[in-house]
Scaffold this motif. Structure first.
Motif, mmCIF file in Angstrom:
data_model
loop_
_atom_site.group_PDB
_atom_site.id
_atom_site.type_symbol
_atom_site.label_atom_id
_atom_site.label_comp_id
_atom_site.label_asym_id
_atom_site.label_seq_id
_atom_site.Cartn_x
_atom_site.Cartn_y
_atom_site.Cartn_z
ATOM 1 N N VAL A 95 18.704 -12.512 -30.740
ATOM 2 C CA VAL A 95 18.621 -13.763 -29.985
ATOM 3 C C VAL A 95 17.153 -14.153 -29.858
ATOM 4 O O VAL A 95 16.321 -13.342 -29.442
ATOM 5 N N LYS A 96 16.875 -15.401 -30.231
ATOM 6 C CA LYS A 96 15.510 -15.911 -30.136
ATOM 7 C C LYS A 96 15.419 -16.864 -28.949
ATOM 8 O O LYS A 96 16.304 -17.678 -28.732
ATOM 9 N N GLY A 97 14.344 -16.705 -28.217
ATOM 10 C CA GLY A 97 14.106 -17.568 -27.065
ATOM 11 C C GLY A 97 12.637 -17.552 -26.713
ATOM 12 O O GLY A 97 11.800 -17.100 -27.494
ATOM 13 N N ARG A 98 12.336 -18.018 -25.497
ATOM 14 C CA ARG A 98 10.952 -18.026 -25.041
ATOM 15 C C ARG A 98 10.772 -17.009 -23.936
ATOM 16 O O ARG A 98 11.523 -16.984 -22.960
ATOM 17 N N ASN A 99 9.769 -16.162 -24.098
ATOM 18 C CA ASN A 99 9.425 -15.178 -23.089
ATOM 19 C C ASN A 99 8.904 -15.924 -21.867
ATOM 20 O O ASN A 99 7.938 -16.687 -21.954
ATOM 21 N N LEU A 100 9.553 -15.730 -20.730
ATOM 22 C CA LEU A 100 9.187 -16.465 -19.519
ATOM 23 C C LEU A 100 7.856 -16.018 -18.929
ATOM 24 O O LEU A 100 7.202 -16.785 -18.218
ATOM 25 N N ILE A 101 7.447 -14.814 -19.205
ATOM 26 C CA ILE A 101 6.197 -14.304 -18.645
ATOM 27 C C ILE A 101 4.999 -14.765 -19.466
ATOM 28 O O ILE A 101 4.011 -15.252 -18.938
ATOM 29 N N GLU A 102 5.114 -14.611 -20.796
ATOM 30 C CA GLU A 102 3.988 -14.944 -21.672
ATOM 31 C C GLU A 102 4.079 -16.354 -22.253
ATOM 32 O O GLU A 102 3.100 -16.870 -22.787
ATOM 33 N N GLY A 103 5.268 -16.967 -22.200
ATOM 34 C CA GLY A 103 5.429 -18.317 -22.721
ATOM 35 C C GLY A 103 5.474 -18.421 -24.230
ATOM 36 O O GLY A 103 5.344 -19.504 -24.777
ATOM 37 N N VAL A 104 5.652 -17.298 -24.908
ATOM 38 C CA VAL A 104 5.682 -17.296 -26.377
ATOM 39 C C VAL A 104 7.089 -16.969 -26.874
ATOM 40 O O VAL A 104 7.893 -16.383 -26.143
ATOM 41 N N PRO A 105 7.386 -17.337 -28.122
ATOM 42 C CA PRO A 105 8.700 -16.985 -28.673
ATOM 43 C C PRO A 105 8.899 -15.471 -28.711
ATOM 44 O O PRO A 105 7.947 -14.707 -28.913
ATOM 45 N N ARG A 106 10.141 -15.059 -28.514
ATOM 46 C CA ARG A 106 10.469 -13.629 -28.508
ATOM 47 C C ARG A 106 11.878 -13.458 -29.034
ATOM 48 O O ARG A 106 12.750 -14.312 -28.831
ATOM 49 N N THR A 107 12.133 -12.344 -29.706
ATOM 50 C CA THR A 107 13.462 -12.020 -30.212
ATOM 51 C C THR A 107 13.913 -10.702 -29.596
ATOM 52 O O THR A 107 13.151 -9.734 -29.559
ATOM 53 N N VAL A 108 15.145 -10.671 -29.088
ATOM 54 C CA VAL A 108 15.736 -9.437 -28.568
ATOM 55 C C VAL A 108 17.074 -9.216 -29.267
ATOM 56 O O VAL A 108 17.699 -10.164 -29.739
ATOM 57 N N THR A 109 17.486 -7.967 -29.327
ATOM 58 C CA THR A 109 18.800 -7.629 -29.879
ATOM 59 C C THR A 109 19.713 -7.273 -28.725
ATOM 60 O O THR A 109 19.386 -6.413 -27.907
ATOM 61 N N ILE A 110 20.847 -7.956 -28.654
ATOM 62 C CA ILE A 110 21.819 -7.707 -27.599
ATOM 63 C C ILE A 110 23.129 -7.254 -28.233
ATOM 64 O O ILE A 110 23.359 -7.471 -29.418
ATOM 65 N N ASP A 111 23.979 -6.621 -27.428
ATOM 66 C CA ASP A 111 25.273 -6.197 -27.965
ATOM 67 C C ASP A 111 26.425 -6.789 -27.155
ATOM 68 O O ASP A 111 26.214 -7.392 -26.104
#
Length: 147
Positions: A38-54
């Motif tokens: 899942v790609k979104g925006r990191n709320l702390i740093e304000g940059v794009p971030r990708t996480v893997t969820i199940d």
């Protein structure tokens, strides 16, 4: 959306949340666990971030909504007049809306109610199409009893 914000400080839009629900969302554990990037925006740093969820995380995120739906089904079945109960037992429950597109959507309803569960032909449009039929035929509308 709220789950990803709380757990990962990740901001995603409604479209992404809906895609996650449809691809790996389920009310009960799946035979084969699923994951998704899942790609979104990191709320702390304000940059794009990708996480893997199940799928278990999405089940947790959806659990309150699923419980509410199952409770509504139970209440509706309890309020069903006895003369309609045989029809309900034969025909079962038809799922509509976006939740009908989740993985194995009818398992929760079927396990809790003991009734067969099917999915509407066009679950995303079925509610509005049915409403349109009711509004265009006042005889159908008169048959509906609103308490």
């Amino acid at each position: 959306m709220q789950y990803l914000k709380r757990k990962y400080n990740l901001l995603v839009g409604e479209r992404t949340a809906e895609q996650i629900k449809m691809e790996i969302g389920s009310a009960y554990p799946l035979e084969k666990p699923l994951t998704m990037e899942v790609k979104g925006r990191n709320l702390i740093e304000g940059v794009p971030r990708t996480v893997t969820i199940d799928d278990s995380e999405i089940r947790e995120a959806l659990s309150e909504c699923v419980a509410t739906i199952l409770n509504a089904v139970r209440v509706a079945l309890e309020r069903t007049p006895p003369e309609l109960s045989p029809t309900s037992a034969d025909r079962g429950i038809v799922l509509t809306g976006g939740g009908a597109l989740a993985k194995e959507p009818g398992q929760a309803d079927s396990r809790r109610t003991g009734l067969p569960v099917s999915i509407a032909d066009d679950p995303l449009a079925s509610v509005v199409l049915g409403t349109g039929k009711m509004l265009s035929d006042f005889n159908l509308l008169r048959q509906v009893c609103i308490d």
